[in-house]
Enzyme design. Structure first.
Site, PDB file in Angstrom:
ATOM      1  N   GLU A 188     -70.606  29.549  -3.905  1.00  0.00           N
ATOM      2  CA  GLU A 188     -70.250  28.284  -4.556  1.00  0.00           C
ATOM      3  C   GLU A 188     -69.595  28.567  -5.895  1.00  0.00           C
ATOM      4  OE1 GLU A 188     -72.752  24.338  -4.930  1.00  0.00           O
ATOM      5  OE2 GLU A 188     -73.193  25.643  -6.627  1.00  0.00           O
ATOM      6  N   TYR A 248     -64.420  21.656  -7.344  1.00  0.00           N
ATOM      7  CA  TYR A 248     -65.576  22.279  -6.681  1.00  0.00           C
ATOM      8  C   TYR A 248     -65.079  23.011  -5.438  1.00  0.00           C
ATOM      9  CZ  TYR A 248     -69.890  22.778  -4.007  1.00  0.00           C
ATOM     10  OH  TYR A 248     -70.941  23.286  -3.283  1.00  0.00           O
TER      11      TYR A 248
END
Length: 393
Positions: free
Chosen positions: A204, A116
């Site tokens: 993101e 991530y």
């Protein structure tokens, strides 16, 4: 302002952020040519909506998955046909879901491990922060709750930008190999440059992946921009998809009004974000439920007030209106005249409670009193909130 994944990937390419090749279309007639433009092999078919959780989402006709891996061209076209024009419900869309109007095809990736990565603005420190985790491809909030030790952050001084030692710190904590680290450091630096130059609120990548050949790729992309800085980026404004936005919010933006639709039944018309938050709180305190957040700003005109009333009444859930104005710079009498004009123009039949305070308040109250309209006055914010909550109960 949010953009679609395929648009974000186009920006990634501009900034040298590696990602699988892809092609998007809103026409089923172009499905085949889109797939043909990709390298041979697996094809990922992705619904394009402004919401997360697409892969685990369900369409309203029962078809499961807004992201599908296809082994053949025929299978990819079959999945795309089931998605395009269908309504996808995910954990972030609410029960109503979102209609899929664009399909994004990408080449399949050889995934070695998922991570991530995000760049966003940290409100507490007023600085950009890079967030990374070894737990990619899953809900980061769950990771933060259950295994917070697997989330790593570096805070960036905007005067100097991201430093080499911060990049080394991140890739070390992610446990990347020497070549993966080199590739990841370049990617993170470019991502931060994009964040800064484009006035993004958040970028993101979930998942960020490594491959067997030790490449580092952005498999997904979620990007939002600071709406207050859009005047500096006409190229970003051009990416706006009005189909993804509430029509009332679009209409409000035409009049430079800040409007957010909520799920209650008491409409709020205020000036100032802080007062808006306080107004919603006190409505809840007296048992009511706000239908919106509508801020006309510090220098609203009569026309803006009229437009605000029309937008509010466009919500069928609204059963009453609470106008709460503190006239600092704003003239209360301007607001009062706007209210009177709006009520006369729209033929308001719903309960209306008005609380005015501050600059030229006596003239404003006199305008309301002499209007002949049924307007309930509040002596204080609490008094007015209690009155509107009781009237719509």
């Amino acid at each position: 302002m949010n953009i679609h994944e395929y648009q974000a990937k186009q920006l990634f390419e501009e900034y040298g952020i590696p990602c699988p090749k892809g092609s998007a279309t809103s026409s089923s007639e172009e499905f085949e040519s889109c797939i043909d433009s990709l390298p041979e092999g697996l094809v990922v078919v992705k619904s394009q909506i402004h919401a997360g959780g697409r892969g685990k989402g369900t369409f309203t006709d029962g078809f499961k998955g807004g992201v599908k891996l296809a082994k053949t061209k025929e299978e990819a076209i079959e999945y795309a046909n089931k998605m395009l024009g269908n309504t996808l419900v995910t954990i972030q869309t609410g029960e109503a879901g979102r209609k899929v109007q664009t399909i994004y095809f990408t080449e399949g990736a050889d995934i070695k491990k998922e991570y991530y990565l995000a760049v966003l603005l940290d409100r507490a420190t007023s600085r950009p922060v890079v967030v990374a985790s070894t737990e990619g491809g899953m809900d980061i909030e769950t990771v933060a709750e259950e295994t917070p030790d697997r989330i790593f952050k570096v805070f960036i001084d905007p005067a100097y930008g991201i430093a080499d030692f911060q990049l080394r710190e991140l890739v070390t904590k992610l446990g990347l190999s020497k070549l993966e680290s080199k590739n990841a450091m370049k990617l993170i630096r470019n991502l931060y440059t994009m964040f800064w130059e484009k006035d993004a609120d958040m970028i993101e990548i979930n998942p960020l992946i490594t491959t067997a050949s030790e490449d580092v790729l952005a498999l997904d992309a979620k990007v939002s921009f600071d709406s207050n800085a859009l005047y500096r980026h006409p190229e970003i404004v051009a990416l706006r998809d009005l189909n993804e936005e509430d029509p009332k919010e679009i209409e409000a933006s035409k009049f430079h009004l800040s409007y957010i639709a909520l799920d209650g039944n008491i409409a709020c018309l205020v000036n100032g974000a802080g007062l808006a938050m306080s107004t919603m709180d006190i409505i809840k305190h007296f048992g009511g439920s706000p239908a919106n957040f509508l801020d006309v700003g510090g220098g609203a005109t009569k026309d803006q007030v009229v437009a605000a009333f029309k937008i509010i009444l466009g919500d069928p859930n609204v059963k009453g209106i609470f106008v709460n104005i503190f006239g600092g710079i704003m003239d209360c009498d301007v607001i009062a005249n706007g209210i009177v004009d709006a009520v006369k123009e729209v033929g308001l039949e719903l309960p209306l409670v008005v609380r005015l305070e501050g600059n030229n308040v006596e003239a404003g109250k006199k305008t309301l009193d002499s209007s002949g309209l049924t307007i309930v006055s509040g002596d204080s914010m609490a008094d007015a909130a209690q009155k509107i909550a009781n009237l719509v109960a």
